[in-house]
Design an enzyme around this catalytic site. Structure first.
Site, PDB file in Angstrom:
ATOM      1  N   PHE A 119       0.858  -1.175   0.000  1.00 54.05           N
ATOM      2  CA  PHE A 119       0.000   0.000   0.000  1.00 54.05           C
ATOM      3  C   PHE A 119       0.897   1.229   0.000  1.00 54.05           C
ATOM      4  O   PHE A 119       2.092   1.130   0.243  1.00 54.05           O
ATOM      5  CB  PHE A 119      -0.903  -0.027   1.245  1.00 54.05           C
ATOM      6  N   GLN A 233      -7.686  14.928   3.201  1.00 53.08           N
ATOM      7  CA  GLN A 233      -6.979  14.104   2.227  1.00 53.08           C
ATOM      8  C   GLN A 233      -7.753  14.004   0.912  1.00 53.08           C
ATOM      9  O   GLN A 233      -8.932  13.668   0.918  1.00 53.08           O
ATOM     10  CB  GLN A 233      -6.787  12.696   2.787  1.00 53.08           C
ATOM     11  N   HIS A 235      -7.980  11.807  -2.214  1.00 50.24           N
ATOM     12  CA  HIS A 235      -7.551  10.486  -2.683  1.00 50.24           C
ATOM     13  C   HIS A 235      -7.214  10.603  -4.163  1.00 50.24           C
ATOM     14  O   HIS A 235      -7.975  11.206  -4.913  1.00 50.24           O
ATOM     15  CB  HIS A 235      -8.674   9.474  -2.461  1.00 50.24           C
ATOM     16  N   LEU A 245     -14.769   6.218  -5.291  1.00 55.44           N
ATOM     17  CA  LEU A 245     -13.400   5.811  -5.061  1.00 55.44           C
ATOM     18  C   LEU A 245     -12.975   4.555  -5.810  1.00 55.44           C
ATOM     19  O   LEU A 245     -13.702   3.586  -5.891  1.00 55.44           O
ATOM     20  CB  LEU A 245     -13.254   5.553  -3.567  1.00 55.44           C
ATOM     21  N   GLU A 248      -6.807   2.254  -3.402  1.00 50.48           N
ATOM     22  CA  GLU A 248      -5.360   2.275  -3.548  1.00 50.48           C
ATOM     23  C   GLU A 248      -4.832   0.872  -3.843  1.00 50.48           C
ATOM     24  O   GLU A 248      -3.770   0.701  -4.430  1.00 50.48           O
ATOM     25  CB  GLU A 248      -4.760   2.791  -2.232  1.00 50.48           C
ATOM     26  N   ARG A 279      -0.521   9.376  -0.433  1.00 45.85           N
ATOM     27  CA  ARG A 279      -1.660   9.924  -1.167  1.00 45.85           C
ATOM     28  C   ARG A 279      -1.528  11.407  -1.483  1.00 45.85           C
ATOM     29  O   ARG A 279      -1.914  11.850  -2.565  1.00 45.85           O
ATOM     30  CB  ARG A 279      -2.938   9.685  -0.368  1.00 45.85           C
ATOM     31  N   HIS A 347     -11.549  12.974   0.320  1.00 41.26           N
ATOM     32  CA  HIS A 347     -11.749  11.583   0.719  1.00 41.26           C
ATOM     33  C   HIS A 347     -11.775  11.377   2.225  1.00 41.26           C
ATOM     34  O   HIS A 347     -12.550  10.584   2.738  1.00 41.26           O
ATOM     35  CB  HIS A 347     -10.613  10.767   0.102  1.00 41.26           C
ATOM     36  N   ARG A 381      -2.863  10.894   6.019  1.00 39.07           N
ATOM     37  CA  ARG A 381      -3.079   9.523   6.470  1.00 39.07           C
ATOM     38  C   ARG A 381      -2.565   8.529   5.438  1.00 39.07           C
ATOM     39  O   ARG A 381      -2.716   8.731   4.235  1.00 39.07           O
ATOM     40  CB  ARG A 381      -4.576   9.275   6.681  1.00 39.07           C
ATOM     41  N   SER A 386      -6.842   3.867   8.252  1.00 38.41           N
ATOM     42  CA  SER A 386      -8.094   4.391   8.816  1.00 38.41           C
ATOM     43  C   SER A 386      -8.938   3.269   9.413  1.00 38.41           C
ATOM     44  O   SER A 386      -9.495   3.423  10.495  1.00 38.41           O
ATOM     45  CB  SER A 386      -8.891   5.164   7.771  1.00 38.41           C
TER      46      SER A 386
END
Lengths: 567, 346
Positions: A119, A233, A235, A245, A248, A279, A347, A381, A386
């Site tokens: 990630f 944030q 995204h 969305l 990721e 991000r 996001h 983040r 999250s």
């Protein structure tokens, strides 16, 4: 009508449900109520796709909690409180295993252990997942366990206010959506778990329609400060038309970002991590490409392509089935055959209710998950942190609440609080009012998107502040056209808009004040991080007249000291 | 961008003011690519603020916005207006609340019955690991074990199958498809320890055996879950666990036996075998009525001429069952919930 419980939890996403579960497990004698404006399984946790980070070491055997802490602190651009980050990452392996033990269907490696994938912004592959529906499966698992333990739910109740007497929690005042009755919940302990507020960007947001920050707004009005509100944030990969969305995980599985010259442009911005940079960096790089004319053009705006074709049909079907479905539904594109048109979308809100290890300034009030700012995410983040945040701090708050509740005295809620809310709601229907919900909300989304977006500069930020404050003023004349009491969604829209406008003014004001660039907050006029002046948390408090006052608070440091952040 | 005038004919009912439900028409210009939910939002914001419906994630994962569109239960957020237009040039789309649930207002229905049934039927994993040992070790789960419950764990509880179910329409106490999907998902989870109790619960009255095999749940599942396969698998499990002492199980067994023995049903004794002596007494008035209309099943059923070939089918089924038990290969498209066992007795 008045209800009495030992613990009231507002919000039934992953954070609220884990808190409820842990509270009844810790002390079966405490009475627990979960209040939610939607049925629990509809909470926005369900939309989390990619996964949850934990240093299990199933993929990279040499992964450690310490490396997870480092990635998170660096990802936060050194604004996270390191005591909270250490707790977050330290608890990660056990909460993920616990969810597995409770029945969460994680994807598996060939040896039968929980699968992990790469990630963004991490040095090891530690994101545990269930295909691309991780949040959905965790939410359902927690809901099922709450059913098993007989947790009491009040579904479709809307939070109106948080009440306390000189810093001691009294409970909450709510609106029963089915009847429009105002109902008080007296409780010595309240856990706020109401989710984020990035829907204030409206059409330019990946969030659910209800991510309106109801808990944050109630806390703000109750005198609890909000922290780091300027950090929103974006995204990188929202679908072009809808902002919905694309996980990721799509890049984690090896997807490419391409500009209209067919170039993997991330090579110029993050040569090492490429598409798997953090991000904030990837979103800014995409936006820069679009601004410089390297994006694709369409009726629905400029975009970048996310190309998954080289992953092959089988991998896409097996690991990213939901993404394929979304692309087909909302863009008419099958990622097996064509690249997906994407662009950054609002996001996640890193900021929220000021809390230290989930405890707020009011005794007996906890805040967890996206509505809170603990702060483990700082200025940016990491993907996969999250879900972890809601699990770890939801569990902790539930446990502490169960220990604390029997020791705390139940203080009644003064009748004035209920009557005051009833008056306010009645006033919305006053026929002299004329402002329309739809118009104010559109203008709010535009004001935030145009002026408080990815790239920020003083002139536009000032304009954003002015526009939001003007909208708050116009809100005083908003008209409720539906005067019925049965399931009045028009009323809920208005209450949500009020919350978003209060929070949007905090976001715009703190963004204007912070004269540096850090994490998701990028100032064209102050493009560098300024640790001397700004290595601080921002605070917002609401004055009696509704004005927002700004303040600051030091960052808790730990093992990792300030360093330049590059990927 | 292509635009069209579209009429939305929407079910309205506010119990506070309306004596009976009625339909409202809204005519709006719609662009190609717009979803039903966006059209509903547009109508609420610009034409009728009192129009009431649920919506949340707008991405097909929360399940809030399920309604009936042109008579079929679907998610408003993933359904394109264009796909719902008839070819006749007269573009009207009918929007109604889900079936089989009480209407609260307009398109909003009370979904508490679903929640209550989930709770009554143990829709959770009861883990083998005691509380104090939680979180220390993960189970080792093979890919096959994961795949067995993967599709079923996609359920978002949107209620579409509940609304489409033929059995729900005649009996609101029926367990319902989403609860059976959950039961299947839990009973096939290698980490669960409650399979027997759960299966007993779901196969009691108004339960598992009441499904009428109409397949509408599966046909209209918004997440393409092969629900019927799950229901079949639960029934087989009931036989495997020897839970044959219920009307439903006896009924299935009687069918299985009759076809094997004579190639068709022995209707006269069917109620006796399903409901038992006492239970069958209730059928007497019906039998008399049927008799008066000349609808009497033959007392003595002769085997059909090709009964040997039927026997062959039975032995082949037996063999394929044993094969399937050994290897389960997920095929393409829909992920099968279980190996393709035939339904039937031991």
């Amino acid at each position: 009508m008045e209800h009495k419980f030992d613990i009231v939890i507002v919000g039934a996403g992953g954070g609220g449900l884990f808190a409820a579960l842990e509270a009844v497990r810790t002390n079966p004698r405490v009475s627990v109520a979960v209040i939610s404006k939607v049925y629990p399984t509809r909470s926005h946790t369900s939309a989390a796709q990619g996964g949850v980070n934990a240093a299990l070491g199933n993929k990279d055997r040499d992964d450690t909690v310490d490396l997870h802490v480092f990635d998170t602190v660096k990802g936060s651009d050194y604004l996270a409180d390191q005591d909270a980050v250490e707790y977050l990452c330290g608890q990660a392996p056990s909460v993920v295993r616990e969810l597995e033990n409770l029945g969460a269907p994680f994807s598996r490696f060939a040896d039968g252990t929980i699968a992990q994938r790469p990630f963004g912004g991490t040095v090891k592959d530690r994101c545990c997942y269930c295909a691309d529906k991780t949040g959905h499966t965790l939410l359902h698992t927690l809901f099922e366990q709450c059913l098993r333990r007989g947790v009491t739910f009040f579904n479709e109740y809307f939070l109106l206010s948080l009440e306390h007497a000189d810093g001691d929690c009294q409970g909450v005042v709510t609106l029963n959506m089915a009847t429009s009755a105002i109902e008080a919940f007296v409780a010595p302990v309240v856990i706020l778990a109401t989710g984020g507020h990035a829907k204030m960007y409206w059409n330019r947001s990946s969030n659910a329609a209800g991510n309106t920050g109801d808990g944050q707004a109630a806390a703000l009005r109750a005198g609890i400060p909000l922290k780091d509100m300027e950090f929103i944030q974006f995204h990188p990969t929202g679908l072009r038309k809808s902002g919905l969305l694309v996980t990721e995980g799509a890049r984690g599985e090896g997807g490419y970002l391409l500009n209209r010259h067919g170039e993997r442009f991330m090579v110029r911005y993050a040569p090492q991590k490429m598409e798997l940079g953090p991000r904030d960096l990837v979103a800014r790089s995409m936006e820069t490409e679009i601004i410089e004319g390297n994006g694709f053009e369409s009726d629905a705006g400029s975009y970048i392509e996310l190309d998954l074709r080289h992953l092959g049909a089988e991998a896409i079907k097996k690991k990213l089935p939901q993404i394929r479905e979304l692309s087909m539904h909302f863009e008419g594109v099958d990622p097996i055959a064509e690249p997906i048109p994407v662009r950054p979308t609002a996001h996640y809100s890193m900021g929220g209710i000021d809390a230290h290890m989930a405890k707020t300034a009011v005794r007996g009030v906890f805040a967890v998950g996206e509505c809170a700012c603990v702060s483990v995410h700082g200025a940016n983040r990491l993907g996969g942190n999250s879900l972890l945040d809601i699990l770890v701090f939801g569990k902790r708050a539930g446990q502490e609440a169960a220990e604390e509740a029997p020791r705390r005295k139940a203080l009644g809620i003064p009748p004035g609080a209920v009557a005051g809310m009833a008056d306010e709601i009645r006033s919305y229907a006053n026929p002299e009012r004329y402002e329309r919900y739809g118009i104010l909300r559109e203008e709010m989304g535009k004001a935030m998107g145009d002026n408080v977006g990815i790239y920020r500069v003083e002139g536009r930020l000032r304009k954003g502040v002015e526009e939001i404050l003007a909208l708050r003023e116009r809100f005083r004349r908003i008209r409720l056209f539906d005067t019925g009491t049965v399931y009045n969604t028009n009323l809920i829209q208005i209450l949500e808009l009020k919350n978003m406008l209060d929070l949007a003014s905090c976001v715009a004001l703190t963004a204007l004040a912070r004269q540096e660039s850090r994490g998701s907050h990028f100032r064209e006029d102050f493009p560098r991080r300024d640790d001397q002046a700004w290595h601080l948390h921002s605070l917002c408090t609401m004055e009696r007249d509704g004005d927002i006052r700004l303040g600051h608070k030091p960052v808790t440091m730990g093992k990792y000291s300030l360093e330049t952040r590059s990927y | 961008m292509e635009r069209r005038e579209v009429s939305f004919r929407i079910y309205r009912y506010n119990p506070q003011v309306d004596r009976t439900p009625f339909y409202d028409n809204f005519r709006i210009a719609v662009e190609k690519g717009i979803t039903i939910l966006r059209a509903l939002n547009h109508i609420k914001e610009h034409l009728e603020p009192r129009l009431t419906f649920r919506a949340f994630c707008q991405a097909g994962i929360c399940g809030s916005c399920a309604v009936r569109i042109n008579g079929v239960s679907k998610l408003a957020c993933t359904t394109q207006v264009w796909d719902e237009l008839g070819g006749d040039g007269e573009h009207t789309i009918l929007i109604e609340p889900l079936n089989n649930l009480e209407v609260v207002r307009d398109l909003v229905v009370d979904i508490n019955p679903i929640m209550d049934k989930l709770k009554e039927n143990y829709s959770w994993v009861k883990p083998a690991i005691p509380q104090e040992k939680m979180g220390r070790k993960e189970h080792i789960v093979s890919d096959g074990e994961f795949e067995a419950i993967n599709a079923a764990s996609d359920c978002i509880l949107c209620g579409s199958c509940y609304s489409e179910c033929s059995m729900m329409e005649v009996n609101r106490s029926y367990i319902s498809p989403p609860v059976l999907v959950k039961a299947f998902r839990m009973n096939n989870d290698s980490r669960d320890t409650l399979a027997c109790e759960r299966l007993e619960r779901v196969s009691s009255d108004h339960g598992l055996w009441d499904c009428a095999h109409c397949h509408k749940c599966m046909e209209h599942c918004t997440k393409n879950i092969p629900i019927m396969d799950g229901i079949h698998r639960l029934r087989e499990e009931a036989f495997e666990r020897g839970m044959t002492d219920s009307e439903g199980a006896r009924h299935a067994q009687a069918f299985f036996d009759d076809i094997r023995d004579v190639g068709r049903l022995r209707e006269v004794t069917l109620p006796l075998r399903t409901k038992g002596m006492i239970g069958s007494l209730g059928m007497v008035p019906l039998a008399v009525k049927m008799g008066l209309k000349g609808r009497t099943p033959p007392l003595w059923v002769r085997p059909i001429p090709d009964i040997d070939r039927v026997s062959e089918i039975y032995s082949r089924l037996e063999a394929s069952r044993e094969d399937a038990a050994e290897a389960s290969n997920p095929s393409h498209g829909r992920t099968p919930l279980s190996p393709p066992y035939p339904v039937g007795g031991k």
